[in-house]
Each structure stands twice: as C-alpha cells, then as structure tokens.
Design an enzyme around this catalytic site. Structure first.
Site, PDB file in Angstrom:
ATOM      1  N   VAL A  46      78.577 -13.282 150.458  1.00  0.00           N
ATOM      2  CA  VAL A  46      78.859 -14.325 149.471  1.00  0.00           C
ATOM      3  C   VAL A  46      79.284 -15.619 150.164  1.00  0.00           C
ATOM      4  CG1 VAL A  46      80.319 -14.974 147.503  1.00  0.00           C
ATOM      5  CG2 VAL A  46      79.486 -12.631 147.709  1.00  0.00           C
ATOM      6  N   CYS A  47      80.034 -15.498 151.263  1.00  0.00           N
ATOM      7  CA  CYS A  47      80.585 -16.675 151.935  1.00  0.00           C
ATOM      8  C   CYS A  47      79.553 -17.736 152.299  1.00  0.00           C
ATOM      9  CB  CYS A  47      81.382 -16.254 153.171  1.00  0.00           C
ATOM     10  SG  CYS A  47      82.761 -15.146 152.801  1.00  0.00           S
ATOM     11  N   PRO A  48      78.407 -17.377 152.913  1.00  0.00           N
ATOM     12  CA  PRO A  48      77.461 -18.437 153.253  1.00  0.00           C
ATOM     13  C   PRO A  48      76.866 -19.135 152.028  1.00  0.00           C
ATOM     14  CG  PRO A  48      76.518 -16.282 153.762  1.00  0.00           C
ATOM     15  CD  PRO A  48      77.962 -16.067 153.406  1.00  0.00           C
ATOM     16  N   LEU A  51      79.611 -21.717 151.146  1.00  0.00           N
ATOM     17  CA  LEU A  51      79.683 -22.796 152.131  1.00  0.00           C
ATOM     18  C   LEU A  51      78.445 -23.685 152.056  1.00  0.00           C
ATOM     19  CD1 LEU A  51      81.184 -20.784 155.120  1.00  0.00           C
ATOM     20  CD2 LEU A  51      82.391 -22.296 153.530  1.00  0.00           C
TER      21      LEU A  51
END
Length: 187
Positions: A46-48, A51
């Site tokens: 999920v993080c990328p 970002l």
C-alpha cells in the site's frame, strides 16, 4: 492528550532527497507548512501507492508553500535502495525521512512498539511548528492525497481568517461560516 495544537518535538533525521542524503530537523519546519506522512515500511504494497499519489499532487502542495516529508522507520540507505529499484518511488521529489531509532515516530505517537514500524499517520504542521491536522489509518487502508490537499487548504484558510470556520466538504473559494450565537441551531 491530543497532539493537536502542540509543537513538533525536536528531532534530527537523515533524509534521502533528490539523490542525496540531507539532514532534517524541526528547524526546517519553521515558517512553512509541512506534512509528515508516516508509513509502515519501504518495499511494501500500500505504501508505494500512497507515496506515488502524494507525488502526483506534489506540485499543488508546493504551490501552497507546503513541504511533504515521507517518514518510515527504515534507514536512509533503504530509502535510496527503494528509490533506485521502484518506478513509482523513483519519481518522488519530496524528502524521505529515515527514523531507524523510532524517535520521530514516538514523538508523533504513531510507533507500533512491538513491530518497530509506524502507523499510517498524517500530520499537517503550520508555520509555527504546531500540528493542525491529524489523520490515522489502519495499516491496510491507503490515504488520498487530494483529500489531504483539501484539508491543508482549509487549515491555511482558517489561519488567515481566524473568525471563519470551514464546514464539511468545504472547497477553496466556497463560503465559510462565521461562528456566532445567531448560527446556533440554524444550520
């Protein structure tokens, strides 16, 4: 106790930014709006997407005088490795703060102690270094940069217009409210 309207606690960190390792501290926040965007870890799922979404809206944030700080408990070396290996992360133009000592995550009260990673926490900091907006999401729920941008605009508007408040779904240029006894029970 809530962190709203409290000053960001002192910190020192190394960030990966524009191909370099740079030092960042609370002093960098003074005089400008800032967003601290905590995420659990580099090289995840999920993080990328989050970002990348921030990067897609970065110019709009910059136009408002806002600096974005992506923060995880990874090292600045890990940030560089992720930047070099991911097409999405390679596009990032804002600083990626390293918090391997967990000091910043503890300061913002988002550290998951037993896991050594940060919650998905978003903090909008005003030019005085005070936290004006806090948003926390469960680890499996991504955030929306356009909604964050809307909230930043609202925070900037009420700072510039202290006798006004922004109602739900307020968008830049729309009417605000002026709190008074005459409004009580009439909305």
């Amino acid at each position: 106790m809530s962190l709203l309207n409290t000053e960001v606690k002192p910190f020192k960190a190394t960030a990966y930014h524009n191909g370099e390792f740079v030092d960042v501290s609370e002093e960098n926040l003074k005089g400008q709006w800032s967003v601290f965007f905590f995420y659990p870890a580099d090289f995840t799922f999920v993080c990328p997407t989050e970002l990348g979404d921030l990067q897609d809206n970065y110019e709009a944030f910059k136009a408002l005088g806002v600096e974005i700080y992506g923060v995880s408990t990874d090292t600045h070396f890990t940030h560089k490795a992720w930047h070099d290996s991911s097409e999405t992360i390679n596009k990032l133009q804002y600083p990626m703060l390293a918090d391997p000592t967990h000091a910043i995550s503890r300061n913002f009260e988002v550290l998951i102690e037993d896991a050594g990673i940060a919650e998905r926490g978003t903090f909008v900091v005003d030019p005085d270094g005070k936290i004006q907006i806090i948003e926390l999401n469960a680890g499996n729920i991504g955030r929306n940069a356009e909604e964050l941008l809307r909230k930043v605009k609202a925070a900037q508007h009420v700072r510039a217009n202290p006798n006004e408040v922004c109602p739900a779904k307020w968008e830049e240029g729309e009417e605000t409210l002026s709190p008074s006894l005459d409004l009580v029970g009439k909305i």
